[in-house]
Design an enzyme around this catalytic site. Structure first.
Site, PDB file in Angstrom:
ATOM      1  N   HIS A  31      25.901  44.870  50.016  1.00 49.57           N
ATOM      2  CA  HIS A  31      26.985  45.786  50.387  1.00 49.57           C
ATOM      3  C   HIS A  31      27.070  47.048  49.521  1.00 49.57           C
ATOM      4  O   HIS A  31      28.118  47.685  49.476  1.00 49.57           O
ATOM      5  CB  HIS A  31      28.329  45.035  50.343  1.00 49.57           C
ATOM      6  CG  HIS A  31      28.767  44.627  48.963  1.00 49.57           C
ATOM      7  ND1 HIS A  31      29.571  43.542  48.738  1.00 49.57           N
ATOM      8  CD2 HIS A  31      28.532  45.151  47.737  1.00 49.57           C
ATOM      9  CE1 HIS A  31      29.804  43.423  47.448  1.00 49.57           C
ATOM     10  NE2 HIS A  31      29.178  44.387  46.805  1.00 49.57           N
ATOM     11  N   HIS A  78      36.621  44.663  45.181  1.00 50.58           N
ATOM     12  CA  HIS A  78      36.181  45.123  43.857  1.00 50.58           C
ATOM     13  C   HIS A  78      37.361  45.757  43.116  1.00 50.58           C
ATOM     14  O   HIS A  78      37.355  46.962  42.851  1.00 50.58           O
ATOM     15  CB  HIS A  78      35.040  46.124  43.982  1.00 50.58           C
ATOM     16  CG  HIS A  78      33.804  45.569  44.631  1.00 50.58           C
ATOM     17  ND1 HIS A  78      33.697  45.367  46.001  1.00 50.58           N
ATOM     18  CD2 HIS A  78      32.627  45.163  44.107  1.00 50.58           C
ATOM     19  CE1 HIS A  78      32.494  44.872  46.273  1.00 50.58           C
ATOM     20  NE2 HIS A  78      31.823  44.732  45.151  1.00 50.58           N
ATOM     21  N   HIS A 212      21.605  42.009  40.942  1.00 59.76           N
ATOM     22  CA  HIS A 212      21.983  43.272  40.296  1.00 59.76           C
ATOM     23  C   HIS A 212      22.938  43.013  39.151  1.00 59.76           C
ATOM     24  O   HIS A 212      23.701  42.048  39.165  1.00 59.76           O
ATOM     25  CB  HIS A 212      22.535  44.306  41.275  1.00 59.76           C
ATOM     26  CG  HIS A 212      23.843  43.992  41.988  1.00 59.76           C
ATOM     27  ND1 HIS A 212      24.030  42.884  42.797  1.00 59.76           N
ATOM     28  CD2 HIS A 212      25.014  44.682  42.032  1.00 59.76           C
ATOM     29  CE1 HIS A 212      25.258  42.931  43.321  1.00 59.76           C
ATOM     30  NE2 HIS A 212      25.882  44.007  42.853  1.00 59.76           N
ATOM     31  N   GLU A 259      27.580  37.555  43.328  1.00 52.33           N
ATOM     32  CA  GLU A 259      28.098  37.809  44.684  1.00 52.33           C
ATOM     33  C   GLU A 259      27.384  36.937  45.728  1.00 52.33           C
ATOM     34  O   GLU A 259      27.924  36.690  46.813  1.00 52.33           O
ATOM     35  CB  GLU A 259      27.920  39.294  45.059  1.00 52.33           C
ATOM     36  CG  GLU A 259      28.865  40.213  44.296  1.00 52.33           C
ATOM     37  CD  GLU A 259      28.655  41.698  44.628  1.00 52.33           C
ATOM     38  OE1 GLU A 259      29.555  42.488  44.298  1.00 52.33           O
ATOM     39  OE2 GLU A 259      27.609  42.078  45.193  1.00 52.33           O
TER      40      GLU A 259
HETATM   41  C1  DHB Z   1      26.667  48.650  43.065  1.00 53.28           C
HETATM   42  C2  DHB Z   1      26.538  47.405  43.662  1.00 53.28           C
HETATM   43  C3  DHB Z   1      27.663  46.665  43.985  1.00 53.28           C
HETATM   44  O1  DHB Z   1      27.617  45.418  44.521  1.00 53.28           O
HETATM   45  C4  DHB Z   1      28.916  47.180  43.758  1.00 53.28           C
HETATM   46  O2  DHB Z   1      29.960  46.462  44.165  1.00 53.28           O
HETATM   47  C5  DHB Z   1      29.051  48.413  43.133  1.00 53.28           C
HETATM   48  C6  DHB Z   1      27.929  49.147  42.793  1.00 53.28           C
HETATM   49  C7  DHB Z   1      25.463  49.461  42.711  1.00 53.28           C
HETATM   50  O3  DHB Z   1      24.343  49.024  42.981  1.00 53.28           O
HETATM   51  O4  DHB Z   1      25.626  50.551  42.237  1.00 53.28           O
HETATM   52 FE    FE Z   2      29.644  44.494  44.795  1.00 54.62          FE
END
Ligand code: DHB
Ligand code: FE
Length: 303
Positions: A31, A78, A212, A259
């Site tokens: 997302h 978030h 991530h 997540e």
């Molecule tokens: C990013 C990824 C995310 O899941 C998020 O909630 C905010 C930023 C990113 O890759 O920058």
């Molecule tokens: Fe996120």
């Protein structure tokens, strides 16, 4: 399409399976907020973004060909609708509509999200009776966690194709729920949907991930091997995927890779985990990079 059963005296009318809601498919997708920004600023055909959006061309056509009556969309907020003041682990949106949130740059120019209060209330009732604690939400703005998956799957549209029930999972503030808890909850949600007495075709989406990490010395972490293994297990052996423990996500997929537990909610709602026929893989896609995140995507058809 009610089916009469053989007891004319009692005149009992029994609901047939065709009268009931079904889970027709599950959809899994990352997302990343920058994906929404790329779309909204007309950058989707730029060399950086083009390969990513290409992976969703099939999915957009598939959505048109397999239009659901409702989407049960598992995502995470978030710190947009919720904050440190109030942190529900699992929250179900029962409202009639949900506004796209302002996350600091104004709301995304995407359609209003219309809910399905009747189905959402039914699911809330059923899942709580199956011993899961849910928070009922009657007013909530929805952030990129929900609108970016809709944009990826539906494209730039004037209206989303159907009602959407937002289901927010806390994966932001510790303690977060385990993968196995999410998988078991998904099973309960699947049962709840299948017991709704209207012939609706319901898709369930699990969003967020893949690997991530946005913070600390490991910021920027991507783990392609872990992501591939997770996708394999999710598709073919979800019980093993559900056994991945919290520390393994954080170590292998990064702090925000957690997540991924939300994908297990959608996977748990599929009939095969409840003794039904095998789910069918319709599409699988993986791409790095998108902002700081590995993007994963799959569609499973329920049989
Ligand atoms: C990013 C990824 C995310 O899941 C998020 O909630 C905010 C930023 C990113 O890759 O920058
Ligand atoms: Fe996120």
């Amino acid at each position: 399409m009610r089916k009469r059963i053989a007891n004319p005296k009692a005149n009992i009318i029994k609901k047939g399976v065709l009268d009931m809601a079904k889970v027709s498919a599950s959809v899994f997708t990352s997302h990343v907020p920058a994906i929404g920004a790329a779309l909204d600023m007309g950058k989707s055909q730029e060399p950086y973004w083009q390969p990513l959006f290409k992976g969703y061309e099939f999915s957009k056509q598939w959505m048109k060909d397999n239009k659901p009556d409702a989407i049960f969309l598992v995502y995470n907020d978030h710190a947009t609708a919720f904050s440190l003041e109030m942190i529900p682990t699992f929250a179900i949106g029962c409202a009639a509509e949900f506004k796209p949130a302002d996350e600091g740059w104004g709301p995304r120019p995407v359609p209003m999200v219309y809910g399905h209060p009747e189905l959402a209330s039914h699911i809330a009732h059923s899942v709580i009776q199956q011993d899961f604690d849910l928070t009922i939400v009657n007013k909530m703005d929805v952030d990129h966690g929900l609108t970016v998956p809709l944009s990826l799957m539906c494209g730039e549209v004037d209206a989303w194709p159907c009602p959407v029930i937002p289901f927010a999972v806390n994966v932001v503030q510790y303690p977060v729920p385990s993968g196995n808890r999410c998988f078991q909850l998904g099973k309960a949600i699947g049962k709840a949907i299948r017991s709704f007495e209207q012939p609706l075709n319901v898709q369930i989406w699990g969003t967020g991930g893949m690997s991530h990490q946005l913070q600390g010395p490991r910021a920027g972490l991507i783990n392609k091997e872990f992501d591939a293994k997770f996708l394999d297990l999710l598709i073919n052996d979800p019980t093993s995927a559900a056994a991945i423990d919290h520390m393994e996500y954080v170590r292998e997929a990064g702090s925000e890779g957690i997540e991924l537990v939300m994908w297990l909610i959608a996977r748990g709602a599929m009939s095969d985990v409840d003794g039904g026929p095998a789910a069918e893989l319709i599409h699988r896609f993986y791409h790095v990079p998108a902002s700081n995140t590995a993007v994963g995507h799959a569609i499973l058809k329920n049989n």
